[in-house]
Design a protein around this motif. Structure first.
Motif, PDB file in Angstrom:
ATOM      1  N   VAL A 138      23.011   3.134  58.496  1.00  0.00           N
ATOM      2  CA  VAL A 138      22.773   4.450  58.344  1.00  0.00           C
ATOM      3  C   VAL A 138      22.543   5.107  59.719  1.00  0.00           C
ATOM      4  O   VAL A 138      22.282   4.342  60.621  1.00  0.00           O
ATOM      5  CB  VAL A 138      21.158   4.614  57.415  1.00  0.00           C
ATOM      6  N   SER A 139      22.556   6.463  59.842  1.00  0.00           N
ATOM      7  CA  SER A 139      22.448   7.187  60.921  1.00  0.00           C
ATOM      8  C   SER A 139      21.771   8.357  60.657  1.00  0.00           C
ATOM      9  O   SER A 139      21.764   9.073  59.537  1.00  0.00           O
ATOM     10  CB  SER A 139      23.601   7.392  61.653  1.00  0.00           C
ATOM     11  N   MET A 140      21.285   9.164  61.776  1.00  0.00           N
ATOM     12  CA  MET A 140      20.746  10.534  61.691  1.00  0.00           C
ATOM     13  C   MET A 140      21.689  11.393  61.276  1.00  0.00           C
ATOM     14  O   MET A 140      22.946  11.260  62.231  1.00  0.00           O
ATOM     15  CB  MET A 140      19.698  10.884  62.681  1.00  0.00           C
ATOM     16  N   ASP A 141      21.664  12.863  61.015  1.00  0.00           N
ATOM     17  CA  ASP A 141      22.628  13.793  60.837  1.00  0.00           C
ATOM     18  C   ASP A 141      22.405  14.618  62.169  1.00  0.00           C
ATOM     19  O   ASP A 141      21.738  15.487  62.039  1.00  0.00           O
ATOM     20  CB  ASP A 141      22.476  14.241  59.511  1.00  0.00           C
ATOM     21  N   VAL A 142      23.174  14.308  63.348  1.00  0.00           N
ATOM     22  CA  VAL A 142      23.018  15.451  64.358  1.00  0.00           C
ATOM     23  C   VAL A 142      24.433  15.719  64.613  1.00  0.00           C
ATOM     24  O   VAL A 142      25.218  15.175  64.896  1.00  0.00           O
ATOM     25  CB  VAL A 142      22.603  14.573  65.727  1.00  0.00           C
ATOM     26  N   PRO A 143      24.414  17.074  64.136  1.00  0.00           N
ATOM     27  CA  PRO A 143      26.147  17.707  64.237  1.00  0.00           C
ATOM     28  C   PRO A 143      26.579  17.538  65.518  1.00  0.00           C
ATOM     29  O   PRO A 143      25.776  17.737  66.492  1.00  0.00           O
ATOM     30  CB  PRO A 143      25.833  19.255  63.674  1.00  0.00           C
ATOM     31  N   SER A 144      27.813  17.610  65.690  1.00  0.00           N
ATOM     32  CA  SER A 144      28.493  17.768  66.659  1.00  0.00           C
ATOM     33  C   SER A 144      28.549  19.092  67.409  1.00  0.00           C
ATOM     34  O   SER A 144      28.014  20.112  66.590  1.00  0.00           O
ATOM     35  CB  SER A 144      30.093  17.412  66.788  1.00  0.00           C
ATOM     36  N   THR A 160      17.838   8.786  67.074  1.00  0.00           N
ATOM     37  CA  THR A 160      18.506   9.480  68.025  1.00  0.00           C
ATOM     38  C   THR A 160      17.870   9.298  69.299  1.00  0.00           C
ATOM     39  O   THR A 160      16.556   9.097  69.469  1.00  0.00           O
ATOM     40  CB  THR A 160      18.396  10.999  67.849  1.00  0.00           C
ATOM     41  N   ALA A 161      18.592   8.689  70.463  1.00  0.00           N
ATOM     42  CA  ALA A 161      18.252   8.209  71.479  1.00  0.00           C
ATOM     43  C   ALA A 161      18.825   9.093  72.701  1.00  0.00           C
ATOM     44  O   ALA A 161      19.907   9.587  72.510  1.00  0.00           O
ATOM     45  CB  ALA A 161      18.268   6.844  71.594  1.00  0.00           C
TER      46      ALA A 161
END
Ligand code: SF4
Length: 715
Positions: A353-359, A473-474
């Motif tokens: 899974v991943s965080m939703d950080v928009p481009s 997010t890192a």
């Protein structure tokens, strides 16, 4: 001026304060590691303004507070006296390593002028980009805006590509990186040619240690008795190149003896009956003469895997470009996992899974007028990424269209691609070769322009929004200042874009503005991220039993035991075994691998890491050493079937390798004069890999196809 610029001890300065106001005491600055591509969360300590130590960030799910030896030795990347220091433009012939020191303005102006000329003469597609790691993101952005579709990384065709294609054909998804392998929950772990522990992927090695501690059953298949093999219940010293025969025989036993997960296969499988009919021919007795593994051991290990299903993980490996049939071998690994029901299950393969950080909302890239150059006529129909060696072929032949510029970021192509003569031949056809890197390298030695990058401890990079067990997010941020005239990649990318008339693709003024925009859109506080280095999202399901939807992005929507898409493209719908070439008389198959204290060919001038391992050894079986009159630690050279002779390398005489092969750690034997500390230490496997077999499905280059003889050398 030579690339081997005069060295001196480097002093570090904390980047968070100007040197004039250097803080007394200790500052702890979170960032993430770049000694390899795994991106472990780290905390760097600066004491009285000097870089002091680097540790794992306990909040980070990848490192879990512990770095591998290379990460801990990251300080040596900052203090390396052999680093590239200032932009360089070639003075005379390519490959002579003679340079003119220039300003950034001169270097970037020169590069931009050449790129604009190539664009006007041949079109933007005539420039190819080779890039490895997250540091290349902004440069790739510049070149997408420039208009080329030819962007690739050796990590596909020279590493993990066959595995990702084999699994995608079966389950509809790649394994991706970091691998979605649930090692810590596996009750049975099977490694084929993967030497976890020597191959140091931090999270995987930590999980491997946990699996050992909880007494998981471990089965190791390898011609070499690796460190992992020393932890195994079963060690199978297989004939090199015959893993697919073993996999087919294992599946034969599991199907014949009804040991597979029937409910799972019935519910989610497609074409099981046809698969089972084909697999019945491949008995352990059939596999024995191929693999050298006795039928009863094949049966016992197959039953052992079935005993622990679905918490049995047959690991897909990572560097899997071995013999040219690698996608089908990887597909067989996918299929045995499917039989055991381990995909999507605890102890098998979890769903990342991943965080939703928009481009960042950039303007749309121009649509290239031509298709990618690497795979004309879709020769490799299952290539899901750009093929580096296909791009190299096009650069040599000028077909399907000429390639006139290479822009290379952090990829020592002369060590990463097979057959260095072909790479050099391609370079001769270029109008421009630019290399961006932190240290000199063999490929930089051939460049027209070398641009020195700040090391990861001195720069920002793109946000790491990784697909992993837990969303996070890192941030990579500077800990100390660059000691010379090195610059971060984002700055180089933006400056180059400005000079190419592409400034509108970099609407932000500096990278922190970029971060603030993206993080703001995701509701993440940048100041908080700076302080902690990592922000974690809410836990999400990872397994089918936790509610992950049982969906498979294959044509049938199911797990494809029998692949109609392969059949339609003229390939075997169920993998078939091809016998590898036999050793020519008196030769040994050359195998290569990794060491836990080095990454690729990128760390040998790092004084901390080279102190732990300054040269490689060639492993030779005791009986062969006796026959050839070789002593342990004696220097030898290796000569391959095409007459290429290696640099001298020490012999390691050992029972831990089969008599028909030799083994060495990859990345040594540097010939770049700029790498003064690592110059000619150990031998280069890459130099000896003149032959390779191309995978017909996806264009990967099988590189375990070379044979060598051994000659004594002067000490
Ligand atoms: S595995 Fe080691 S070298 Fe790679 S990122 Fe993690 S700590 Fe750094």
């Amino acid at each position: 001026m030579s690339l081997a610029a005069a060295g001196c001890a480097l002093k570090s300065k904390s980047a968070s304060v100007s040197s004039a106001e250097k803080k007394k005491g200790i500052q702890r600055i979170p960032t993430y590691c770049d000694i390899c591509f795994w991106k472990c969360g780290a905390i760097a300590s600066v004491r009285d303004g000097e870089l002091w130590k680097i540790e794992g960030n306990p909040d980070d799910p990848l490192s879990r507070g512990r770095l591998c030896p290379r990460g801990t030795g990251g300080i040596g990347a900052h203090t390396d006296p052999d680093r590239l220091r200032t932009p360089l433009i070639r003075k005379r012939e390519r490959g002579e390593e003679l340079w003119q020191e220039v300003t950034w303005d001169e270097a970037l102006g020169y590069v931009a002028e050449k790129l604009l000329k190539i664009k006007s003469q041949y079109g933007p597609e005539a420039v190819a980009v080779f890039s490895h790691g997250i540091g290349g993101n902004f440069l790739k952005h510049t070149f997408k805006a420039y208009g080329t579709p030819n962007i690739s990384a050796p990590s596909f065709a020279q590493c993990r590509g066959p595995r990702d294609v084999g699994f995608r054909l079966t389950f509809g998804e790649d394994i991706s990186s970091p691998e979605r392998t649930d090692i810590r929950n596996a009750d049975c772990l099977v490694l084929l040619g993967s030497h976890l522990g020597e191959n140091m992927h931090n999270s995987q090695v930590q999980e491997f240690a946990e699996a050992i501690e909880k007494r998981a059953s471990i089965i190791i298949v390898d011609p070499r008795y690796s460190v992992a093999a020393s932890k195994a219940k079963y060690y199978l010293p297989i004939n090199p190149g015959t893993d697919l025969a073993l996999l087919l025989a294992w599946m034969n036993v599991i199907v014949r003896e009804n040991l597979y997960d029937k409910e799972y296969v019935t519910k989610y499988g497609f074409g099981f009956e046809q698969f089972a009919a084909e697999i019945l021919a491949f008995t352990p007795e059939w596999a024995y003469p191929e693999t050298g593994i006795e039928p009863e051991i094949i049966r016992a290990t197959a039953r052992e895997m079935a005993r622990y299903k679905p918490a049995t993980l047959v690991h897909p490996g990572r560097h899997v470009t071995w013999y040219g049939d690698d996608t089908q071998r990887s597909r067989a690994i996918a299929l045995i996992n499917a039989l055991l029901g381990s995909w999507g299950r605890k102890g098998g393969f979890y769903y990342p899974v991943s965080m939703d950080v928009p481009s960042y909302p950039y303007p749309p890239y121009p649509k290239p007028a031509k298709d990618k150059v690497d795979n004309p006529g879709n020769k490799y129909p299952f290539a899901s990424e750009t093929i580096t060696t296909g791009t190299r072929d096009a650069t040599i032949s000028g077909q399907p269209y000429p390639i006139k510029g290479w822009f290379v970021y952090a990829s020592n192509l002369l060590h990463a691609l097979p057959n260095e003569n072909e790479t050099i031949k391609a370079i001769q056809n270029l109008d421009l070769l630019v290399v961006v890197d932190v240290i000199p390298s063999e490929i930089a030695g051939w460049a027209d322009v070398v641009l020195p990058e700040s090391v990861y401890l001195e720069r920002h990079d793109d946000l790491n929004v990784e697909w992993f067990r837990d969303p996070f997010t890192a941030l990579r941020q500077p800990v100390v200042e660059s000691p010379h005239d090195q610059k971060p990649n984002w700055w180089i990318a933006k400056q180059l874009a400005d000079r190419l008339g592409l400034g509108s693709f970099f609407p932000w003024n500096d990278i922190e503005e970029y971060f603030r925009h993206r993080l703001g859109a995701a509701g993440i506080d940048y100041e908080e991220l700076k302080k902690r280095g990592i922000i974690r999202g809410a836990k999400q399901p990872n397994y089918f039993e936790e509610g992950v939807p049982t969906e498979f992005a294959t044509p049938s929507g199911k797990i494809e035991f029998y692949s109609l898409q392969l059949q339609k493209a003229g390939f075997d719908p169920v993998p078939k075994y091809t016998r590898p070439d036999a050793n020519p008389t008196g030769t040994f198959r050359l195998l290569y691998g990794r060491a836990p204290v080095h990454s690729f060919s990128r760390t040998h001038s790092n004084r901390i890491l080279s102190d732990m391992m300054s040269e490689n050894e060639v492993w030779v079986n005791t009986s062969i050493a006796a026959r050839l009159g070789l002593q342990n630690a004696q220097y030898v050279t290796l000569k391959n079937q095409d007459g290429i002779t290696s640099n001298k390398v020490k012999v390691k005489v050992t029972e831990r390798i089969r008599p028909d092969c030799v083994y060495m750690v990859h990345g040594f034997g540097h010939t770049s004069k700029g790498l003064k500390h690592a110059y000619r230490k150990g031998a280069s496997d890459a130099q000896l890999i003149t032959r390779y077999k191309t995978d017909p499905l996806m264009g990967g280059t099988g590189m375990n196809c070379n044979f060598v003889t051994i000659e004594p050398a002067e000490a």
